[in-house]
Design an enzyme around this catalytic site. Sequence first.
Site, PDB file in Angstrom:
ATOM      1  N   LYS A  51       0.909  -0.981  -0.015  1.00 32.00           N
ATOM      2  CA  LYS A  51      -0.049  -0.104   0.021  1.00 32.00           C
ATOM      3  C   LYS A  51       0.858   1.241  -0.212  1.00 32.00           C
ATOM      4  CE  LYS A  51      -0.152  -0.465   5.065  1.00 32.00           C
ATOM      5  NZ  LYS A  51      -1.051  -1.012   6.273  1.00 32.00           N
TER       6      LYS A  51
ATOM      7  N   TYR B 272      16.057  30.495   8.661  1.00 36.10           N
ATOM      8  CA  TYR B 272      14.764  31.148   9.156  1.00 36.10           C
ATOM      9  C   TYR B 272      14.905  31.152  10.691  1.00 36.10           C
ATOM     10  CZ  TYR B 272      12.320  31.066   4.733  1.00 36.10           C
ATOM     11  OH  TYR B 272      11.896  31.180   3.233  1.00 36.10           O
TER      12      TYR B 272
ATOM     13  N   MET C 257      11.625  24.882   2.776  1.00 36.62           N
ATOM     14  CA  MET C 257      10.836  24.165   1.863  1.00 36.62           C
ATOM     15  C   MET C 257      11.794  23.363   0.965  1.00 36.62           C
ATOM     16  SD  MET C 257       7.624  25.335  -0.428  1.00 36.62           S
ATOM     17  CE  MET C 257       6.710  26.156   1.049  1.00 36.62           C
TER      18      MET C 257
HETATM   19  C1  LIG Z   1      -0.349  -1.760   6.877  1.00 38.39           C
HETATM   20  C2  LIG Z   1      -0.892  -3.192   7.334  1.00 38.39           C
HETATM   21  C3  LIG Z   1       0.061  -4.219   7.336  1.00 38.39           C
HETATM   22  C4  LIG Z   1       1.425  -4.007   7.403  1.00 38.39           C
HETATM   23  O1  LIG Z   1       2.171  -3.790   8.592  1.00 38.39           O
HETATM   24  P1  LIG Z   1       3.791  -3.472   8.847  1.00 38.39           P
HETATM   25  O2  LIG Z   1       3.796  -2.992  10.279  1.00 38.39           O
HETATM   26  O3  LIG Z   1       4.096  -2.286   7.764  1.00 38.39           O
HETATM   27  O4  LIG Z   1       4.433  -4.571   8.371  1.00 38.39           O
HETATM   28  C5  LIG Z   1      -0.559  -5.491   7.893  1.00 38.39           C
HETATM   29  N1  LIG Z   1      -1.954  -5.581   7.642  1.00 38.39           N
HETATM   30  C6  LIG Z   1      -2.708  -4.652   7.885  1.00 38.39           C
HETATM   31  C7  LIG Z   1      -4.024  -4.867   8.034  1.00 38.39           C
HETATM   32  C8  LIG Z   1      -2.146  -3.373   7.481  1.00 38.39           C
HETATM   33  O5  LIG Z   1      -3.023  -2.125   7.379  1.00 38.39           O
END
Ligand SMILES: *Cc1c(COP(=O)(O)O)cnc(C)c1O
Length: 389
Positions: free
Chosen positions: A58, A277, A330
């Site tokens: 993801k 800054y 930035m």
């Molecule tokens: C993001 C996620 C994972 C992966 O978790 P990590 O800690 O990055 O290994 C696994 N299961 C679900 C449901 C997640 O949302």
Amino acid sequence: MPNPFPTLAPAPDAAGAAPVPAEFSANGILTVDLDAVVANWRLLAKEAVPAETAAVVKADAYGCGLEPVTRALTGAGCKTFFVATIDEARHARAAAPHADIYALDGYFTGCGAMFAAHNIRPVIGDLAELADWESFCRGHGWNGGAAIHVDTGMNRLGMGLGDALALAGRVKAGHHGFTLVMSHFACAETPGHPLNARQLALFREIASVFSGVPASLANSSGIFLGGTVLFDLVRPGAALYGVNPTPEAENPMRPVVDLKARIVQLRTVERGDSVGYGATWTARRPTRLAIVAAGYADGYFRAAGGVDGVRSAEAIVAGVRCPIAGRISMDLMAIDITDAPPGVRRGQFATLIGEGIGVDELANYFGTIGYEVLTSLGPRYHRVYRGGA
Ligand SMILES: *Cc1c(COP(=O)(O)O)cnc(C)c1O
């Protein structure tokens, strides 16, 4: 300092020249080592045996590139992928034509055709959502499967225990279309946390009710909690990309990301001069500065800047760790290169991640976790992929 990219000659003069490749013009170069991702997946898979090891890709594979990572892991034998959204699932499908792909955010009314067209499985966490999905499946003769997500204490996604147990009769009857039953740890990176044992006990009960349906509980850190939590499938994400899944011990994972940013100006300031800054940082000696082309718009958090009397994050210039001087702006930051060897020139690169600076170290200075360092890596960096063949 030797050019870290020996293949990168200085950009040719623009007048009349052919378009300059991004490698020459980019102010930042983000290199993702796909061989390291594969090595990390293999290490996790060995740890998880006999469970199957999936991959969570993801958020653009935690900033490392959803399609290249999915392709490399498919080549290594990974057969199951998790993404958050249906849009990410389409990209994963393009890279993994035959894999099982799950969309963690689940099913929404009206999206069924997308799930079916790309053979994506929703992760369903609610009985109404399940009814909705099944009505689509009946109406379209689709039986591509879905996961059932049960909440065991995270209180984020997933149905409650009661709703899950209400599905027991259908599981027993056999024609349910559930290809996975899963839950998610809230505290897996803290092995002694009492919530781990509570979640495990609840999930064991669920898994026994869903007998015959593959079960999955562990994320990256969960894999290191021991054999009892592994069930049939594990779902690592962060550890694949080099984040330490065992924060209380040495990092067993290989670093994946290397980030270099261009030095766009060199200057010398006097003792007592301030930098940046807010004038938060004051030179305590005649100081050489490298102004580097990365800032908070590139995901280099403002929290890591140099303030008088506080230890700042570091970058590597000519092989030497150099502290950041003054606030991160930035697009730019200043690095105190007084202790680097002479001969640093404009156009060379400073290493922001790599050469021993890991994402977890940076996260410490950013006031966050390695996950957020990776998913914040900016869109301006030129991305280079190594290995993965
Ligand atoms: C993001 C996620 C994972 C992966 O978790 P990590 O800690 O990055 O290994 C696994 N299961 C679900 C449901 C997640 O949302």
